[in-house]
Design an enzyme around this catalytic site. Sequence first.
Site, PDB file in Angstrom:
ATOM      1  N   MET A 269       0.829  -1.199   0.000  1.00 20.56           N
ATOM      2  CA  MET A 269       0.000   0.000   0.000  1.00 20.56           C
ATOM      3  C   MET A 269       0.865   1.250   0.000  1.00 20.56           C
ATOM      4  O   MET A 269       1.825   1.361   0.756  1.00 20.56           O
ATOM      5  CB  MET A 269      -0.920  -0.029   1.238  1.00 20.56           C
ATOM      6  CG  MET A 269      -1.836   1.162   1.330  1.00 20.56           C
ATOM      7  SD  MET A 269      -2.939   1.279  -0.115  1.00 20.56           S
ATOM      8  CE  MET A 269      -3.150   3.039  -0.186  1.00 20.56           C
ATOM      9  N   GLU A 304       4.546   0.744  -5.833  1.00 19.26           N
ATOM     10  CA  GLU A 304       4.118   1.586  -4.699  1.00 19.26           C
ATOM     11  C   GLU A 304       4.850   2.931  -4.735  1.00 19.26           C
ATOM     12  O   GLU A 304       4.264   3.971  -4.457  1.00 19.26           O
ATOM     13  CB  GLU A 304       4.364   0.872  -3.372  1.00 19.26           C
ATOM     14  CG  GLU A 304       3.696  -0.493  -3.248  1.00 19.26           C
ATOM     15  CD  GLU A 304       2.223  -0.515  -3.614  1.00 19.26           C
ATOM     16  OE1 GLU A 304       1.543   0.527  -3.460  1.00 19.26           O
ATOM     17  OE2 GLU A 304       1.741  -1.565  -4.080  1.00 19.26           O
TER      18      GLU A 304
HETATM   19  C1  7MF Z   1       1.686  -4.345  -8.140  1.00 15.51           C
HETATM   20  O1  7MF Z   1      -2.437  -1.048  -5.922  1.00 15.51           O
HETATM   21  C2  7MF Z   1       0.478  -4.372  -8.803  1.00 15.51           C
HETATM   22  C3  7MF Z   1      -0.697  -4.407  -8.094  1.00 15.51           C
HETATM   23  C4  7MF Z   1      -4.093  -1.476  -3.480  1.00 15.51           C
HETATM   24  C5  7MF Z   1      -3.877  -2.885  -3.083  1.00 15.51           C
HETATM   25  C6  7MF Z   1      -1.359  -2.560  -4.428  1.00 15.51           C
HETATM   26  O2  7MF Z   1      -0.758  -0.257  -4.679  1.00 15.51           O
HETATM   27  C7  7MF Z   1      -1.839  -1.147  -4.670  1.00 15.51           C
HETATM   28  C8  7MF Z   1      -2.820  -0.668  -3.592  1.00 15.51           C
HETATM   29  C9  7MF Z   1      -4.420  -4.767  -4.652  1.00 15.51           C
HETATM   30  C10 7MF Z   1      -4.125  -5.585  -5.732  1.00 15.51           C
HETATM   31  C11 7MF Z   1      -2.908  -5.452  -6.382  1.00 15.51           C
HETATM   32  C12 7MF Z   1      -1.976  -4.497  -5.966  1.00 15.51           C
HETATM   33  C13 7MF Z   1      -2.283  -3.657  -4.877  1.00 15.51           C
HETATM   34  C14 7MF Z   1      -3.517  -3.798  -4.214  1.00 15.51           C
HETATM   35  C15 7MF Z   1      -0.707  -4.410  -6.705  1.00 15.51           C
HETATM   36  C16 7MF Z   1       0.520  -4.359  -6.077  1.00 15.51           C
HETATM   37  C17 7MF Z   1       1.687  -4.325  -6.789  1.00 15.51           C
HETATM   38  N1  7MF Z   1      -3.192   0.719  -3.884  1.00 15.51           N
HETATM   39 BR1  7MF Z   1      -6.055  -4.981  -3.807  1.00 15.51          BR
HETATM   40 ZN    ZN Z   2      -1.460   0.266  -6.952  1.00 17.02          ZN
END
Ligand code: 7MF
Ligand code: ZN
Length: 882
Positions: A269, A304
């Site tokens: 996150m 992130e």
């Molecule tokens: C790479 O998007 C690609 C997708 C939300 C939580 C991380 O940064 C995020 C958060 C979910 C599903 C996939 C990913 C993430 C979340 C993610 C992470 C790394 N904002 Br639910």
């Molecule tokens: Zn994301």
Amino acid sequence: MRTTQPKTIRLSEYTVPAHLVDTVDLRFELFDDGARVHSTLSVRHNPDSAETAAPLTLDGDSLKLERVALNGKDLAAGEYEETGEQLIIAGVPDRFELTVVTWIEPQNNTRLEGLYKSSGMFCTQCEAEGFRCITYFPDRPDVMARYRTRIEADKASCPVLLSNGNAVERGDLENGRHFVTWEDPFPKPSYLFGLVAGDLVEQRDSFTTGSGRDIDLRIYVEPRNAEKCDHALASLKRAMRWDEENYGREYDLDIFMIVAVDDFNMGAMENKGLNIFNSSCVLASQDTATDLAFERIESIVAHEYFHNWSGNRVTCRDWFQLSLKEGFTVFRDSTFSADMGSPTVKRIEDATLLRTAQFAEDAGPMAHPVRPAAYMEISNFYTLTIYEKGAEVVRMIHTLLGPELFRKGSDLYFERHDGQAVTTDDFVKAMEDASGRDLSQYRLWYEQAGTPQLTVSDSHDSEQGVYRLTIEQTIPDTPGQTDKKPQHIPFALGLLGANGEALPLIQDGSSDAESAPLEQVLELTEARHTFEFHGLPGRPVPSLLRHFSAPVRVIYPWSRDQLVFLMSHDPDGFNRWDAGQRLAVDVIQSLVGASEGTEIEPRLVEAYRALLGDSTLDQALVAKMLQLPSEAYLIELADSPDVAAIHHAREQVLQHLATSLREELIACYHRNSVAGNYELTPESIARRSLRNTALSWLLVINDETGRDLAVQQFQEADNMTDRMGALRALVNSDYAAERSKALEEFYAHFQDDPQVVEQWFSVQASSDRAGQLPQVNALLEHPAFDWKNPNKIRSVVGVFAGQNLAAFHNPDGSGYAFLADKVCRLDDSNPQIAARLVTPLTRWKKFAPAYGSLMRESLEQIRDKSGLSADLYEVVHKSLGS
Ligand code: 7MF
Ligand code: ZN
């Protein structure tokens, strides 16, 4: 407990917030038996809102309200209304200060939304709507405020106290307690709030930005993980440099922190200045993480980090715009990963995920556009469509505009909308304004769900030397959407001559062979196009949708000869791989339901023999080409799939290949032994991958040399890729004694490392030998299994239902009943995880009726559970069509 149907939220009903919040002053008192949260908001009426007399409406979930005061004066019971989901205060002035005190119980929070405890550490997850589990607040992304956060806790158990921004004050308090105050200068939506308090060690590094500012980098982990931070830190620095070089984006605070947390619903996150990661997505060492894990960590750390601009500085107006930040950020992290390694291999991985899982989602009951029009529970919309198709939709703009204009567009977007909460349309508008291109039809990619299908046919006139290519576009109906309009599709192609040479693409007859391109991006905008290519006396072989230039299905009647030809000649590496996949799919499909002893295509064997023997080829690409299409992909491609028949056909092909190529596999194994120290270079990664593929094929046919090599590799490995490769091969073989011995030894050695135990669970749960239902049930009874830890649940239940397809789809329905039972159990403790886990069952309509009806029965069993969460309610009801 739910008694009524959850509400549907619609994009068409969006209105601006009636009240804005300029500053948030938070004080957290953290205790063992709960936490008190004091929040003071400076609120004003939104001048853009037409509702001049609107009451102040704040969201809240599972909160105990202790106090509410307006301009310092406590409100009496009748002066506000608390509905269980909202706190409503009528008759508020134009500007005021509101104080809210709530009591929450992080130690009992099993949903892992809001503030909760993970291995003794306090941490938060606020996206999308977790902040309302901490305090009453207008919990929507278009309310952006500046936060000041004071955290108070016991100094011995929580020496480290973190939140967003910069630490501005710290000190000791009575009773062995202490505090730290953090200030975040950038206005942000509540979903980006983050807090961590616990007994952590820090690993430090620093980064000097292009403009010469020094940024303090820190990773916080539990003491036992102190040695596993180097890779994430190195990845972070590469990502920071890359974003400066490729997007002109510098980091904007003086400190950037990452925290590793064991219990986490998602991967990671992007909280402002304080990214929180699932431990499995950040911690790595040679001994405990596979090459794949190292690559994943690099891309997630980058993802992130990139959100700091695409998401945080410019955020989403509402959750319908989720792909604005996620699609764009996935596009950014995928380009980054391509630049760090092999672009072709990265493209193959992205296309595989799309074609296997996103296409399936787009054809299922939860199909939705990249910008959905309605939802019940937003956490169900963190989907492959939002992320992966959303990234493709950005990538296609990049393809259509070219790199320079795309960069101009992204610069304009960041500049124009810095500090704002905006829409996907604002993004497209910036791209249009910067490039001068009209993207009005292109916008349909955001509005229409479903995977476009391109049916390609061709003809050749040898007298005229003209080759004609006709492309027809259709988009299937999806829930609530029919009669779709054609979309604007960039379609990259090339033509190959008889000797494999790239032919010049002469379209109008005027350009000559010298100046004509060898590859072209055709722009499809209509339901049907015919393109003519001149100067072609012989019939060319078309290489279609190169680089997977659009997330679409292509139907073209390739002959096996043409596929074999493209496999070795196409100048586009992606299409070389794709030709191999299409050939293998064709061969496997022709065996589904065929009588035993049906001949297996010799050209496939010879093509693989050539791949195995040619060390002049890009070995990373060869490693990919040797992977047979997965069962999941074969199922996705089939109408009314019979899972057992597909599994059997694929297994037959694998065994035939392994038997025919035994000598080559052994030679390939030895040739790719990596001497010297473990290195994470693309070359050594490819060698390990090839070697492990050779090993797994040899064990599919229970080869004794293969077995000995696997046992030896397992014992001598100096890294997790080789150890796990050997373990996986043994687990998937019939050498039961070697399998149990290796599993036991592995567990004994790594039992104290949760991330490795997760891999140990997965390798068993995914195996058609070691992962049958009784064995999976035994894993759930294992002392290392934990129903409160999402990673453990995913590594056993999720992997079984998602990767062990033959066992999950046992014709007796036992796999379905098992999943339904676990989903119901989980719904009471963690509804987000329950709603994700149920996905395989939702595809019941696709399967042959014998499977589908049993799947539906299991879904109905879930539907009839009392007290269904909103998360699970939405998924189950939509997939049952009720
Ligand atoms: C790479 O998007 C690609 C997708 C939300 C939580 C991380 O940064 C995020 C958060 C979910 C599903 C996939 C990913 C993430 C979340 C993610 C992470 C790394 N904002 Br639910
Ligand atoms: Zn994301």
